[in-house]
Design a protein around this motif. Structure first.
Motif, PDB file in Angstrom:
ATOM      1  N   HIS A  32       2.889   1.782  -3.258  1.00 28.64           N
ATOM      2  CA  HIS A  32       2.064   2.162  -4.409  1.00 28.64           C
ATOM      3  C   HIS A  32       1.636   3.628  -4.313  1.00 28.64           C
ATOM      4  O   HIS A  32       1.699   4.359  -5.308  1.00 28.64           O
ATOM      5  CB  HIS A  32       0.848   1.242  -4.533  1.00 28.64           C
ATOM      6  N   ALA A  33       1.217   4.049  -3.137  1.00 33.03           N
ATOM      7  CA  ALA A  33       0.826   5.463  -2.979  1.00 33.03           C
ATOM      8  C   ALA A  33       2.033   6.368  -3.240  1.00 33.03           C
ATOM      9  O   ALA A  33       1.920   7.406  -3.913  1.00 33.03           O
ATOM     10  CB  ALA A  33       0.273   5.688  -1.574  1.00 33.03           C
ATOM     11  N   TYR A  36      -4.033   2.169  -8.220  1.00 30.72           N
ATOM     12  CA  TYR A  36      -2.694   2.631  -8.626  1.00 30.72           C
ATOM     13  C   TYR A  36      -2.037   1.803  -9.730  1.00 30.72           C
ATOM     14  O   TYR A  36      -1.182   2.291 -10.462  1.00 30.72           O
ATOM     15  CB  TYR A  36      -1.730   2.572  -7.426  1.00 30.72           C
ATOM     16  N   GLN A  37      -2.398   0.492  -9.774  1.00 33.18           N
ATOM     17  CA  GLN A  37      -1.537  -0.450 -10.490  1.00 33.18           C
ATOM     18  C   GLN A  37      -1.334  -0.121 -11.973  1.00 33.18           C
ATOM     19  O   GLN A  37      -0.200  -0.155 -12.465  1.00 33.18           O
ATOM     20  CB  GLN A  37      -2.098  -1.864 -10.354  1.00 33.18           C
ATOM     21  N   GLU A  68      -1.418   2.629 -13.580  1.00 33.77           N
ATOM     22  CA  GLU A  68      -0.571   3.804 -13.780  1.00 33.77           C
ATOM     23  C   GLU A  68       0.902   3.457 -13.515  1.00 33.77           C
ATOM     24  O   GLU A  68       1.806   3.895 -14.238  1.00 33.77           O
ATOM     25  CB  GLU A  68      -1.046   4.917 -12.831  1.00 33.77           C
ATOM     26  N   ILE A  69       1.141   2.650 -12.511  1.00 36.80           N
ATOM     27  CA  ILE A  69       2.524   2.270 -12.172  1.00 36.80           C
ATOM     28  C   ILE A  69       3.129   1.384 -13.270  1.00 36.80           C
ATOM     29  O   ILE A  69       4.298   1.529 -13.628  1.00 36.80           O
ATOM     30  CB  ILE A  69       2.549   1.602 -10.773  1.00 36.80           C
ATOM     31  N   GLU A  81      -4.477  -2.417  -4.386  1.00 35.48           N
ATOM     32  CA  GLU A  81      -3.635  -1.575  -5.252  1.00 35.48           C
ATOM     33  C   GLU A  81      -4.331  -1.251  -6.581  1.00 35.48           C
ATOM     34  O   GLU A  81      -3.728  -0.636  -7.456  1.00 35.48           O
ATOM     35  CB  GLU A  81      -2.280  -2.247  -5.513  1.00 35.48           C
ATOM     36  N   MET A  87       3.004   6.950  -6.961  1.00 33.00           N
ATOM     37  CA  MET A  87       2.130   7.832  -7.731  1.00 33.00           C
ATOM     38  C   MET A  87       2.652   9.270  -7.719  1.00 33.00           C
ATOM     39  O   MET A  87       2.290  10.077  -8.579  1.00 33.00           O
ATOM     40  CB  MET A  87       0.704   7.810  -7.158  1.00 33.00           C
ATOM     41  N   LYS A  88       3.516   9.571  -6.725  1.00 35.83           N
ATOM     42  CA  LYS A  88       3.997  10.958  -6.601  1.00 35.83           C
ATOM     43  C   LYS A  88       5.504  11.088  -6.747  1.00 35.83           C
ATOM     44  O   LYS A  88       6.013  12.197  -6.864  1.00 35.83           O
ATOM     45  CB  LYS A  88       3.611  11.507  -5.222  1.00 35.83           C
ATOM     46  N   ASP A 110       0.801  -1.225   0.000  1.00 34.04           N
ATOM     47  CA  ASP A 110       0.000   0.000   0.000  1.00 34.04           C
ATOM     48  C   ASP A 110       0.840   1.285   0.000  1.00 34.04           C
ATOM     49  O   ASP A 110       0.637   2.163  -0.835  1.00 34.04           O
ATOM     50  CB  ASP A 110      -0.947  -0.033   1.199  1.00 34.04           C
TER      51      ASP A 110
END
Ligand code: SF4
Length: 508
Positions: free
Chosen positions: A358-359, A405-406, A408-409, A402, A362-363, A355
């Protein structure tokens, strides 16, 4: 001041985390014998059985998610509950230091891990007085993956595939089947459900969890509830959700139902789902010395019966000869050649991320090059060894968290393989296709089994998130997993959910 009490509690926590009780072993043994060995379900159950034996052999956690410790304590009148609570907390911290529990208590606002499993609300300790002379302590360790699949229904309601659930026992039956179907493999099936009919929203969930303290092979003293328990066991195992949601004949190993009075205006059905790693034990304690006088659910002196012959455990992953070897980093051509159902054996470097990672991604840029890489949804139990680290338990965590987010990652950083459990949703499935990547399902809870696939901890990043949430760089060899979502838009999870939904329709 009960000098032996803390020691007894450390023993209880250790045994609960590392050795399943006989009734759960018997249910899992039946599951192993039910599924054909060469099927996905059969292979998953063989790994699970190996893992159960390996955990006992090394006294290591059965699953890396050692869960929310919940104690039910019965004390004679006059015993100091404030002192007992403090001693149980001390035992929890000690078991965490010894690596029998993963640090699992996180500040809900800041995300900071307390490191010792202590904090507001953790561990959960309930006291009750009784007329017996001794103290009884029961403990359940219930992980996050299965906790997240709990469900609560307010009747009457409309259920997917099952139609209306009325305020009747028939409506209760439908709710339980719906909860098992909805959980699919996310709670590491085959699981067991504790159910409460009635109560209010909070007492309902509590009473549902309390049902999990019953043994899987007992009979409900209320014949009306016994009949529903038996019907649900039969029907849930016809749903073909199967071990890990891979399809198969064993979806549920237990259904235990209790009832509480309710307000006339409310009719709740609360379902507490527990995974196959159903860790529940108890002890009776001498109220004068604090020493253990008796183990509950198991014989305290004899060792547990192994699940498998020692040579089967030693042989490791049960191969069929059709496994595909993948060496990380992995090429696009290899990814395109993989299809749902393929069994792969991964070697090379993989990176954990759950978690917090992944967060973060994103940044921020990743701390390592993830191109062609393997991202493992895992929060391991690790121990410091000299200047390095040793992984003591490392099974997959539930991937669906996830989902936001997934995709995009995958797109941003070129990740080619995601490993987790329970599958992911439509957004990730589209992301896998767009980015040319695959999702692999590892066997949930098989923390000892997968720890043995790790040859070395090569490094760690993002330690500020705490050990379960950090990004571990792991060198693995022949790490087995199954392609359940491929780069061509296919998903085994979607297929099993739809097929089991069609079966659910026949059980209205
Ligand atoms: S077996 Fe699965 S659901 Fe159970 S605690 Fe482990 S990861 Fe969570």
């Amino acid at each position: 001041m009960l000098p032996a009490f803390v020691d007894g509690m450390v023993q209880l926590i250790t045994k609960t985390s590392t050795d399943l009780p006989p009734d759960v072993r018997a249910a899992m043994g039946l599951a192993v014998r039910t599924e054909a060995p060469a099927t996905r379900a059969g292979q998953a159950l063989t790994i699970i059985a190996q893992n159960i034996d390996q955990a006992v052999a090394c006294e290591g956690p059965i699953c890396q998610d050692t869960g929310m410790p919940t104690f039910e304590v019965k004390v004679p009148v006059g015993v100091n509950q404030i002192w007992l609570r403090a001693q149980i907390r001390e035992a929890i911290a000690e078991a965490t230091r010894r690596g029998k529990l993963r640090p699992n208590s996180v500040d809900s606002i800041t995300g900071e891990n307390s490191g010792d499993n202590l904090g507001p609300g953790t561990p959960i300790i309930h006291f009750e007085q009784w007329e017996e002379p001794g103290i009884e302590v029961k403990l359940i360790l219930k992980g996050g993956g299965c906790e997240n699949t709990n469900a609560q229904y307010a009747l009457p309601t409309e259920l997917d595939h099952l139609g209306r659930a009325d305020r009747t026992l028939e409506g209760v039956r439908k709710c339980i089947l719906h909860a098992v179907w909805k959980a699919q493999g996310k709670g590491c099936s085959p699981g067991a459900v504790g159910v409460c009919v009635g109560g209010d929203r909070t007492s309902g969930y509590l009473h549902a969890k309390e049902q999990l303290f019953r043994t899987l092979d007992d009979t409900n003293p209320d014949p009306r509830l016994a009949a529903i328990e038996s019907a649900v066991m039969d029907e849930a195992n016809r749903l073909a959700v199967g071990p890990m949601g891979f399809s198969g004949q064993t979806s549920l190993i237990g259904c235990k139902i209790g009832a509480l009075n309710r307000l006339p205006a409310s009719f709740f059905v609360s379902v507490a789902y527990d995974c196959w790693a159903f860790r529940r034990l108890g002890v009776r304690v001498d109220a004068a010395t604090g020493g253990i006088t008796e183990w509950l659910y198991r014989d305290g002196t004899s060792p547990s019966e192994p699940m498998l012959a020692p040579e089967v455990v030693a042989a490791g992953f049960p191969r069929t000869g059709r496994e595909i070897a993948l060496q990380a980093p992995i090429s696009s051509a290899q990814i395109q050649s993989l299809e749902v159902g393929d069994v792969v054996l991964i070697s090379g470097r993989i990176f954990t991320g759950r978690d917090a990672v992944h967060a973060h991604l994103m940044k921020h840029e990743p701390p390592v090059d993830l191109s062609g890489g393997v991202l493992y949804h895992c929060g391991p139990v690790v121990a410091k060894e000299g200047e390095g680290w040793r992984v003591m338990a490392a099974g997959p965590t539930t991937s669906i968290r996830e989902e936001p987010y997934q995709a995009e990652i995958l797109k941003r950083y070129g990740v080619k393989v995601v490993i987790g459990k329970g599958g992911m949703g439509a957004k990730t499935l589209a992301g896998l296709k767009a980015s040319g990547a695959v999702y692999l399902n590892a066997i949930g809870g098989a923390a000892q089994f997968y720890a043995r696939c790790i040859e070395r901890v090569a490094g760690v990043s993002l330690m500020e998130f705490g050990t379960p949430e950090a990004m571990w760089h792991l060198d693995v060899r022949d790490f087995p997993a199954i392609v359940t979502m491929d780069a061509h838009g296919n998903s085994l999870h979607k297929d099993v959910q739809e097929a089991s939904g069609a079966i659910l329709e026949t059980l209205q």
